[in-house]
Design a protein around this motif. Sequence first.
Motif, PDB file in Angstrom:
ATOM      1  N   GLY A 159      54.065 100.168 122.855  1.00 28.05           N
ATOM      2  CA  GLY A 159      54.570  98.986 123.544  1.00 28.05           C
ATOM      3  C   GLY A 159      54.137  97.685 122.909  1.00 28.05           C
ATOM      4  N   MET A 160      54.166  97.636 121.559  1.00 23.28           N
ATOM      5  CA  MET A 160      53.832  96.427 120.799  1.00 23.28           C
ATOM      6  C   MET A 160      52.390  95.984 121.015  1.00 23.28           C
ATOM      7  SD  MET A 160      56.666  96.280 119.341  1.00 23.28           S
ATOM      8  CE  MET A 160      56.369  94.852 118.321  1.00 23.28           C
ATOM      9  N   LYS A 161      51.518  96.908 121.371  1.00 27.20           N
ATOM     10  CA  LYS A 161      50.099  96.568 121.569  1.00 27.20           C
ATOM     11  C   LYS A 161      49.423  96.398 120.219  1.00 27.20           C
ATOM     12  CE  LYS A 161      47.336  99.745 123.023  1.00 27.20           C
ATOM     13  NZ  LYS A 161      46.701 100.752 123.905  1.00 27.20           N
ATOM     14  N   GLY A 162      48.624  95.375 120.069  1.00 27.83           N
ATOM     15  CA  GLY A 162      47.935  95.120 118.822  1.00 27.83           C
ATOM     16  C   GLY A 162      46.863  96.157 118.530  1.00 27.83           C
ATOM     17  N   GLY A 163      46.590  96.360 117.256  1.00 29.81           N
ATOM     18  CA  GLY A 163      45.562  97.311 116.846  1.00 29.81           C
ATOM     19  C   GLY A 163      46.027  98.755 116.773  1.00 29.81           C
ATOM     20  N   SER A 164      47.280  99.050 117.045  1.00 30.09           N
ATOM     21  CA  SER A 164      47.788 100.419 116.988  1.00 30.09           C
ATOM     22  C   SER A 164      47.910 100.865 115.526  1.00 30.09           C
ATOM     23  CB  SER A 164      49.156 100.514 117.661  1.00 30.09           C
ATOM     24  OG  SER A 164      49.063 100.129 119.022  1.00 30.09           O
ATOM     25  N   GLU A 165      47.501 102.099 115.280  1.00 32.53           N
ATOM     26  CA  GLU A 165      47.550 102.640 113.926  1.00 32.53           C
ATOM     27  C   GLU A 165      48.072 104.066 113.935  1.00 32.53           C
ATOM     28  OE1 GLU A 165      43.760 102.463 112.070  1.00 32.53           O
ATOM     29  OE2 GLU A 165      43.766 100.290 111.819  1.00 32.53           O
ATOM     30  N   LEU A 166      48.702 104.437 112.835  1.00 29.03           N
ATOM     31  CA  LEU A 166      49.126 105.812 112.600  1.00 29.03           C
ATOM     32  C   LEU A 166      48.866 106.139 111.131  1.00 29.03           C
ATOM     33  CD1 LEU A 166      52.538 106.095 114.528  1.00 29.03           C
ATOM     34  CD2 LEU A 166      50.383 107.199 115.119  1.00 29.03           C
ATOM     35  N   HIS A 167      48.518 107.421 110.862  1.00 26.31           N
ATOM     36  CA  HIS A 167      48.191 107.842 109.505  1.00 26.31           C
ATOM     37  C   HIS A 167      48.876 109.171 109.209  1.00 26.31           C
ATOM     38  CE1 HIS A 167      44.950 104.776 109.400  1.00 26.31           C
ATOM     39  NE2 HIS A 167      44.797 105.118 110.680  1.00 26.31           N
ATOM     40  N   VAL A 168      49.394 109.302 107.989  1.00 21.44           N
ATOM     41  CA  VAL A 168      50.049 110.545 107.562  1.00 21.44           C
ATOM     42  C   VAL A 168      48.995 111.625 107.363  1.00 21.44           C
ATOM     43  CG1 VAL A 168      51.412 111.632 105.747  1.00 21.44           C
ATOM     44  CG2 VAL A 168      51.949 109.306 106.466  1.00 21.44           C
ATOM     45  N   LEU A 182      51.434 112.920 112.537  1.00 22.26           N
ATOM     46  CA  LEU A 182      50.830 111.615 112.291  1.00 22.26           C
ATOM     47  C   LEU A 182      49.623 111.488 113.212  1.00 22.26           C
ATOM     48  CD1 LEU A 182      54.132 109.512 112.389  1.00 22.26           C
ATOM     49  CD2 LEU A 182      53.024 110.492 110.361  1.00 22.26           C
ATOM     50  N   ALA A 183      48.511 111.004 112.653  1.00 21.76           N
ATOM     51  CA  ALA A 183      47.266 110.915 113.421  1.00 21.76           C
ATOM     52  C   ALA A 183      46.988 109.478 113.845  1.00 21.76           C
ATOM     53  CB  ALA A 183      46.100 111.450 112.598  1.00 21.76           C
ATOM     54  N   ARG A 184      46.277 109.354 114.973  1.00 23.30           N
ATOM     55  CA  ARG A 184      45.936 108.035 115.496  1.00 23.30           C
ATOM     56  C   ARG A 184      44.823 107.371 114.692  1.00 23.30           C
ATOM     57  NH1 ARG A 184      49.246 105.434 119.265  1.00 23.30           N
ATOM     58  NH2 ARG A 184      50.090 106.936 120.764  1.00 23.30           N
ATOM     59  N   THR A 185      43.956 108.190 114.087  1.00 29.96           N
ATOM     60  CA  THR A 185      42.822 107.650 113.332  1.00 29.96           C
ATOM     61  C   THR A 185      42.761 108.310 111.955  1.00 29.96           C
ATOM     62  OG1 THR A 185      41.258 109.320 114.163  1.00 29.96           O
ATOM     63  CG2 THR A 185      41.528 107.285 115.465  1.00 29.96           C
ATOM     64  N   GLU A 186      42.094 107.641 111.030  1.00 28.24           N
ATOM     65  CA  GLU A 186      41.925 108.201 109.693  1.00 28.24           C
ATOM     66  C   GLU A 186      41.086 109.479 109.738  1.00 28.24           C
ATOM     67  OE1 GLU A 186      40.446 105.471 106.833  1.00 28.24           O
ATOM     68  OE2 GLU A 186      42.019 103.985 107.173  1.00 28.24           O
ATOM     69  N   THR A 188      40.996 111.775 112.156  1.00 29.73           N
ATOM     70  CA  THR A 188      41.831 112.894 112.578  1.00 29.73           C
ATOM     71  C   THR A 188      42.783 113.304 111.467  1.00 29.73           C
ATOM     72  OG1 THR A 188      41.725 112.124 114.870  1.00 29.73           O
ATOM     73  CG2 THR A 188      43.468 113.691 114.315  1.00 29.73           C
ATOM     74  N   ALA A 189      43.343 112.326 110.760  1.00 31.98           N
ATOM     75  CA  ALA A 189      44.252 112.635 109.658  1.00 31.98           C
ATOM     76  C   ALA A 189      43.550 113.422 108.566  1.00 31.98           C
ATOM     77  CB  ALA A 189      44.837 111.344 109.093  1.00 31.98           C
ATOM     78  N   GLU A 190      42.324 113.041 108.251  1.00 34.39           N
ATOM     79  CA  GLU A 190      41.566 113.763 107.211  1.00 34.39           C
ATOM     80  C   GLU A 190      41.223 115.174 107.669  1.00 34.39           C
ATOM     81  OE1 GLU A 190      39.741 114.361 103.581  1.00 34.39           O
ATOM     82  OE2 GLU A 190      41.041 112.716 104.262  1.00 34.39           O
ATOM     83  N   ARG A 191      40.918 115.312 108.949  1.00 30.49           N
ATOM     84  CA  ARG A 191      40.583 116.638 109.483  1.00 30.49           C
ATOM     85  C   ARG A 191      41.778 117.578 109.387  1.00 30.49           C
ATOM     86  NH1 ARG A 191      37.250 119.549 112.755  1.00 30.49           N
ATOM     87  NH2 ARG A 191      38.233 120.916 114.295  1.00 30.49           N
ATOM     88  N   ILE A 192      42.943 117.106 109.778  1.00 34.57           N
ATOM     89  CA  ILE A 192      44.137 117.947 109.719  1.00 34.57           C
ATOM     90  C   ILE A 192      44.505 118.250 108.275  1.00 34.57           C
ATOM     91  CG2 ILE A 192      46.613 118.004 110.229  1.00 34.57           C
ATOM     92  CD1 ILE A 192      46.017 116.442 112.750  1.00 34.57           C
TER      93      ILE A 192
END
Length: 382
Positions: A159-168, A182-186, A188-192
């Motif tokens: 909903g256009m909230k600031g600070g939102s991130e996604l990582h492949v 897609l992961a919310r944090t780096e 989690t992305a590294e873990r997957i």
Amino acid sequence: MSTVKLLGVWVSRHLKSRCIFGNTRINYYEAPRCLLRPGREFGTVSEKETDVTPGRKRGLRAADIAERLRHEKQNKAHTTNKVPVSPVQRNVAELKQITQQLQSVHPNVFAKALSKSILYQDQNLIAVNKPYGVPVYSTGGIRNSIAESLPVLAKIIDGMKGGSELHVCYNLEKDTTGILFLARTEETAERIHNLIRSHQAEKRYMVITVGVPVPSEGVIDIPIIEKEVMGDQHHFKMALSPLYRPAEEGDGLVRVRAHRQAHSAVTRYKVLDSSSGCSLVELQPITGVKHQLRVHMALALACPILGDHKYAHWNKLAPQKLPEGVLRRLGLEQSKTRHLPLHLHVRQITLPGVRGHGRPHCVLPPSQILHSSYEKTANRAT
């Protein structure tokens, strides 16, 4: 003024005794004489030239006849040149058009379209159905990619909230479709990424193959190596690097020394259905070598994936050549096969656990496989 008999003109064109212009039927032998301007084959007749004797029926002007002849000729040419288009050709053309549109729209529009393909979502992960022809990471000449759209996609989801991130979390080839996490944090992305790289995550693909694998179920365990293909079209391809070769003395196999640059590659496969020389096959890669599934199907089982033009021929780059039976079933001509998309789709991914979760998994229903046109093509092939 020069006088031309329309009867002579029509006879010289080898026409029949009668002609129909629109809803008007004309008897050639009753055609009036028509006056044309000098130096012009067909011209506009002046009012003076078209004057008729009172009480006499006005004749058809040469300009009208010329226009109708020209119109008939154009319609005939259009009908003659029109080639019947099969449903598969329409679907392939539609998919090609959509792929081009995805690369021409504004990145924000692309991110909004991607947000409508969400398959799974929790506090740590989001799974989207990756569209055909869109790379995960930007390459030369490509406007839109999954990675470039993530900042806007994250804001749309939150909903256009600031600070939102996604990582492949992992990469998929441009022409591969299906589930992309897609992961919310780096973290989690590294873990997957590590789970997939260590083969702890289970990935299942659906493919359409040209040919029926024999046996119908098994494991392909043949290393893969990148090789240079010389010739007019210099390029690189992945190839098999087997550890065994036929014995020169006769029957049996002889183990050979493994190539230093070869990568271990293992693929489990199972034929789900087959018809008209094509098969629906489920593939489960145990390892993750570049182009592993495509190489194992094309070179190990001699059943290349439908639309895999890169591995359709070894020594050249050319459109995939399909058997006559497959062409008839698809309603395609051989010259149109170059537009067939790669039928390689990530259907299911199961993770062993992320931050205390059980076994997060995502299964894409067959009704959502890539795009309706892709699915219809696959249905006709099998």
